[in-house]
Design a protein around this motif. Structure first.
Motif, mmCIF file in Angstrom:
data_model
loop_
_atom_site.group_PDB
_atom_site.id
_atom_site.type_symbol
_atom_site.label_atom_id
_atom_site.label_comp_id
_atom_site.label_asym_id
_atom_site.label_seq_id
_atom_site.Cartn_x
_atom_site.Cartn_y
_atom_site.Cartn_z
ATOM 1 N N GLY A 49 -10.907 1.615 -12.327
ATOM 2 C CA GLY A 49 -11.383 0.247 -12.454
ATOM 3 C C GLY A 49 -11.515 -0.488 -11.130
ATOM 4 N N ARG A 50 -11.139 0.172 -10.049
ATOM 5 C CA ARG A 50 -11.237 -0.444 -8.726
ATOM 6 C C ARG A 50 -12.369 0.196 -7.933
ATOM 7 N NH1 ARG A 50 -5.042 -1.294 -6.799
ATOM 8 N NH2 ARG A 50 -4.627 -3.022 -8.191
ATOM 9 N N PRO A 51 -12.869 -0.516 -6.912
ATOM 10 C CA PRO A 51 -13.920 0.075 -6.084
ATOM 11 C C PRO A 51 -13.442 1.341 -5.383
ATOM 12 C CG PRO A 51 -13.743 -2.287 -5.678
ATOM 13 C CD PRO A 51 -12.571 -1.901 -6.541
ATOM 14 N N ALA A 52 -14.343 2.290 -5.234
ATOM 15 C CA ALA A 52 -14.018 3.516 -4.490
ATOM 16 C C ALA A 52 -13.612 3.130 -3.073
ATOM 17 C CB ALA A 52 -15.231 4.440 -4.461
ATOM 18 N N PRO A 53 -12.672 3.866 -2.470
ATOM 19 C CA PRO A 53 -12.258 3.564 -1.093
ATOM 20 C C PRO A 53 -13.448 3.516 -0.144
ATOM 21 C CG PRO A 53 -10.764 5.149 -2.068
ATOM 22 C CD PRO A 53 -11.905 4.975 -3.043
ATOM 23 N N ASP A 142 -12.264 15.240 5.704
ATOM 24 C CA ASP A 142 -11.017 14.487 5.790
ATOM 25 C C ASP A 142 -9.997 15.364 6.503
ATOM 26 O OD1 ASP A 142 -9.025 12.615 5.474
ATOM 27 O OD2 ASP A 142 -8.702 13.015 3.350
ATOM 28 N N ALA A 143 -10.119 15.449 7.830
ATOM 29 C CA ALA A 143 -9.324 16.391 8.619
ATOM 30 C C ALA A 143 -7.831 16.076 8.601
ATOM 31 C CB ALA A 143 -9.832 16.417 10.061
ATOM 32 N N ASN A 144 -7.481 14.788 8.589
ATOM 33 C CA ASN A 144 -6.053 14.441 8.638
ATOM 34 C C ASN A 144 -5.490 14.014 7.281
ATOM 35 O OD1 ASN A 144 -7.071 11.866 8.280
ATOM 36 N ND2 ASN A 144 -6.719 11.227 10.394
ATOM 37 N N GLY A 145 -6.322 13.940 6.265
ATOM 38 C CA GLY A 145 -5.852 13.620 4.916
ATOM 39 C C GLY A 145 -5.711 12.137 4.618
ATOM 40 N N ARG A 146 -6.027 11.265 5.567
ATOM 41 C CA ARG A 146 -5.855 9.817 5.343
ATOM 42 C C ARG A 146 -6.781 9.279 4.258
ATOM 43 N NH1 ARG A 146 -5.206 8.564 11.375
ATOM 44 N NH2 ARG A 146 -2.956 8.765 11.611
ATOM 45 N N ALA A 147 -8.025 9.713 4.265
ATOM 46 C CA ALA A 147 -8.968 9.225 3.251
ATOM 47 C C ALA A 147 -8.525 9.661 1.859
ATOM 48 C CB ALA A 147 -10.377 9.728 3.545
ATOM 49 N N SER A 148 -8.008 10.875 1.744
ATOM 50 C CA SER A 148 -7.550 11.365 0.442
ATOM 51 C C SER A 148 -6.376 10.538 -0.071
ATOM 52 C CB SER A 148 -7.173 12.842 0.542
ATOM 53 O OG SER A 148 -8.318 13.605 0.864
ATOM 54 N N ILE A 149 -5.534 10.067 0.846
ATOM 55 C CA ILE A 149 -4.439 9.176 0.443
ATOM 56 C C ILE A 149 -5.025 7.886 -0.138
ATOM 57 C CG2 ILE A 149 -2.551 7.734 1.322
ATOM 58 C CD1 ILE A 149 -1.937 10.061 3.288
ATOM 59 N N GLU A 150 -6.075 7.363 0.509
ATOM 60 C CA GLU A 150 -6.733 6.151 -0.006
ATOM 61 C C GLU A 150 -7.304 6.389 -1.410
ATOM 62 O OE1 GLU A 150 -9.480 4.061 2.563
ATOM 63 O OE2 GLU A 150 -8.418 4.832 4.329
ATOM 64 N N TRP A 151 -7.754 7.609 -1.666
ATOM 65 C CA TRP A 151 -8.285 7.963 -2.989
ATOM 66 C C TRP A 151 -7.158 8.225 -3.991
ATOM 67 C CZ3 TRP A 151 -13.192 8.301 -5.102
ATOM 68 C CH2 TRP A 151 -14.249 8.064 -4.232
ATOM 69 N N GLY A 152 -5.911 8.251 -3.529
ATOM 70 C CA GLY A 152 -4.780 8.509 -4.428
ATOM 71 C C GLY A 152 -4.648 9.957 -4.817
ATOM 72 N N VAL A 153 -5.063 10.864 -3.918
ATOM 73 C CA VAL A 153 -5.042 12.298 -4.210
ATOM 74 C C VAL A 153 -3.610 12.832 -4.110
ATOM 75 C CG1 VAL A 153 -5.797 14.555 -3.340
ATOM 76 C CG2 VAL A 153 -7.422 12.661 -3.502
ATOM 77 N N TYR A 154 -3.179 13.562 -5.150
ATOM 78 C CA TYR A 154 -1.871 14.206 -5.178
ATOM 79 C C TYR A 154 -1.940 15.586 -4.532
ATOM 80 C CZ TYR A 154 -0.534 10.700 -8.641
ATOM 81 O OH TYR A 154 -0.267 9.519 -9.295
ATOM 82 N N GLY A 155 -3.061 16.252 -4.674
ATOM 83 C CA GLY A 155 -3.259 17.605 -4.148
ATOM 84 C C GLY A 155 -4.626 18.098 -4.581
ATOM 85 N N VAL A 156 -5.127 19.088 -3.884
ATOM 86 C CA VAL A 156 -6.467 19.584 -4.210
ATOM 87 C C VAL A 156 -6.369 20.694 -5.251
ATOM 88 C CG1 VAL A 156 -7.547 18.936 -2.050
ATOM 89 C CG2 VAL A 156 -6.387 21.115 -2.175
ATOM 90 N N PRO A 157 -7.386 20.813 -6.103
ATOM 91 C CA PRO A 157 -8.552 19.956 -6.236
ATOM 92 C C PRO A 157 -8.269 18.752 -7.138
ATOM 93 C CG PRO A 157 -8.772 21.785 -7.740
ATOM 94 C CD PRO A 157 -7.475 21.985 -6.997
ATOM 95 N N GLU A 158 -9.004 17.681 -6.880
ATOM 96 C CA GLU A 158 -9.035 16.520 -7.757
ATOM 97 C C GLU A 158 -10.482 16.046 -7.823
ATOM 98 O OE1 GLU A 158 -6.173 13.414 -7.204
ATOM 99 O OE2 GLU A 158 -4.509 14.825 -7.082
ATOM 100 N N THR A 159 -10.847 15.473 -8.953
ATOM 101 C CA THR A 159 -12.231 15.064 -9.167
ATOM 102 C C THR A 159 -12.256 13.664 -9.764
ATOM 103 O OG1 THR A 159 -12.815 17.379 -9.544
ATOM 104 C CG2 THR A 159 -14.407 15.737 -10.259
ATOM 105 N N PHE A 160 -13.170 12.846 -9.254
ATOM 106 C CA PHE A 160 -13.296 11.464 -9.691
ATOM 107 C C PHE A 160 -14.713 11.212 -10.215
ATOM 108 C CE2 PHE A 160 -10.175 11.711 -6.376
ATOM 109 C CZ PHE A 160 -9.180 10.816 -6.725
ATOM 110 N N VAL A 161 -14.805 10.371 -11.232
ATOM 111 C CA VAL A 161 -16.108 9.861 -11.672
ATOM 112 C C VAL A 161 -16.201 8.436 -11.149
ATOM 113 C CG1 VAL A 161 -17.582 9.276 -13.632
ATOM 114 C CG2 VAL A 161 -16.123 11.321 -13.736
ATOM 115 N N VAL A 162 -17.270 8.169 -10.407
ATOM 116 C CA VAL A 162 -17.503 6.839 -9.851
ATOM 117 C C VAL A 162 -18.768 6.282 -10.499
ATOM 118 C CG1 VAL A 162 -17.948 5.517 -7.733
ATOM 119 C CG2 VAL A 162 -16.398 7.496 -7.665
ATOM 120 N N GLY A 163 -18.654 5.092 -11.068
ATOM 121 C CA GLY A 163 -19.786 4.457 -11.739
ATOM 122 C C GLY A 163 -20.819 3.941 -10.751
ATOM 123 N N ARG A 164 -21.945 3.499 -11.303
ATOM 124 C CA ARG A 164 -23.071 3.047 -10.491
ATOM 125 C C ARG A 164 -22.740 1.849 -9.604
ATOM 126 N NH1 ARG A 164 -27.512 4.257 -14.141
ATOM 127 N NH2 ARG A 164 -28.539 5.818 -12.911
#
Length: 198
Positions: A49-53, A142-164
């Protein structure tokens, strides 16, 4: 003569010896039911429900499609399109399992696939996509993993659906499988497409 018995009655001694075993079995059953019944793919995300990082990620150097460099991730890419964002790495075993399914998904042009390459060596990432085919229109590194932290990633793989409108509407923890693709991911994508008015 002493008033104290030489030892505790046999029944009480047996109970005291068995008590730690009963406690251990009880705790083991509790953990088994609490952890075993949980589905890691149902871990809620605070970002729904929040904007994508807004993290801007550089492209995977040398990754080309139709003779041009595949662009990195710019948050503007989410505006006006339903997106499936997959966080992956070449060293991730389940990522190899889900890769053919993502390649199939890329044939559906109603939405775009966006890849976030997590803490990977560029050569290995390019080889991975060369082996399975590149389903992604954008691949951000995402070489250092910072962006994935912003996405709330726990570990790979993870997949998100982002609306229009650029809002995260669903998160799948773990690999895309034939089962969750059919029962969860496609229904979530269809829902996002309908909400977008297409």
């Amino acid at each position: 003569m002493s008033d104290h018995p030489a030892s505790a009655p046999p029944q009480r001694r047996t109970f005291l010896m068995v008590l730690p075993l009963i406690a251990f079995i009880g705790l083991a059953l509790l953990f088994w039911f609490r952890l075993g019944s949980g589905d890691p793919s149902r871990i809620p995300s605070a970002l729904i429900g929040r904007p994508a990082p807004q993290a801007v990620l550089p492209p995977l150097e040398g990754l080309q499609a139709n003779g041009t460099q595949v662009p990195g991730l710019d948050p503007a890419a989410f505006k006006g399109k339903v997106s499936l964002v997959n966080v992956w790495a070449s060293w991730c075993v389940p990522c190899h399992d889900e890769a053919p399914l993502l390649t199939e998904l890329a044939k559906d042009k109603r939405f775009q696939l966006v890849g976030i390459n997590y803490k990977d060596a560029a050569d290995n990432a390019r080889r991975f996509l060369g082996r399975y085919g590149n389903p992604f229109g954008y691949v951000g590194v995402d070489a250092n993993g910072r962006a994935s932290i912003e996405w709330g990633v726990y570990g790979v793989p993870e997949t998100f659906v982002v609306g229009r409108e650029g809002t995260i509407v669903y998160k799948l923890v773990g690999p895309v499988t034939p089962d969750n693709l059919r029962t969860v991911l496609m229904p979530q994508l269809e829902k996002a497409l309908k909400a977008a008015g297409s």
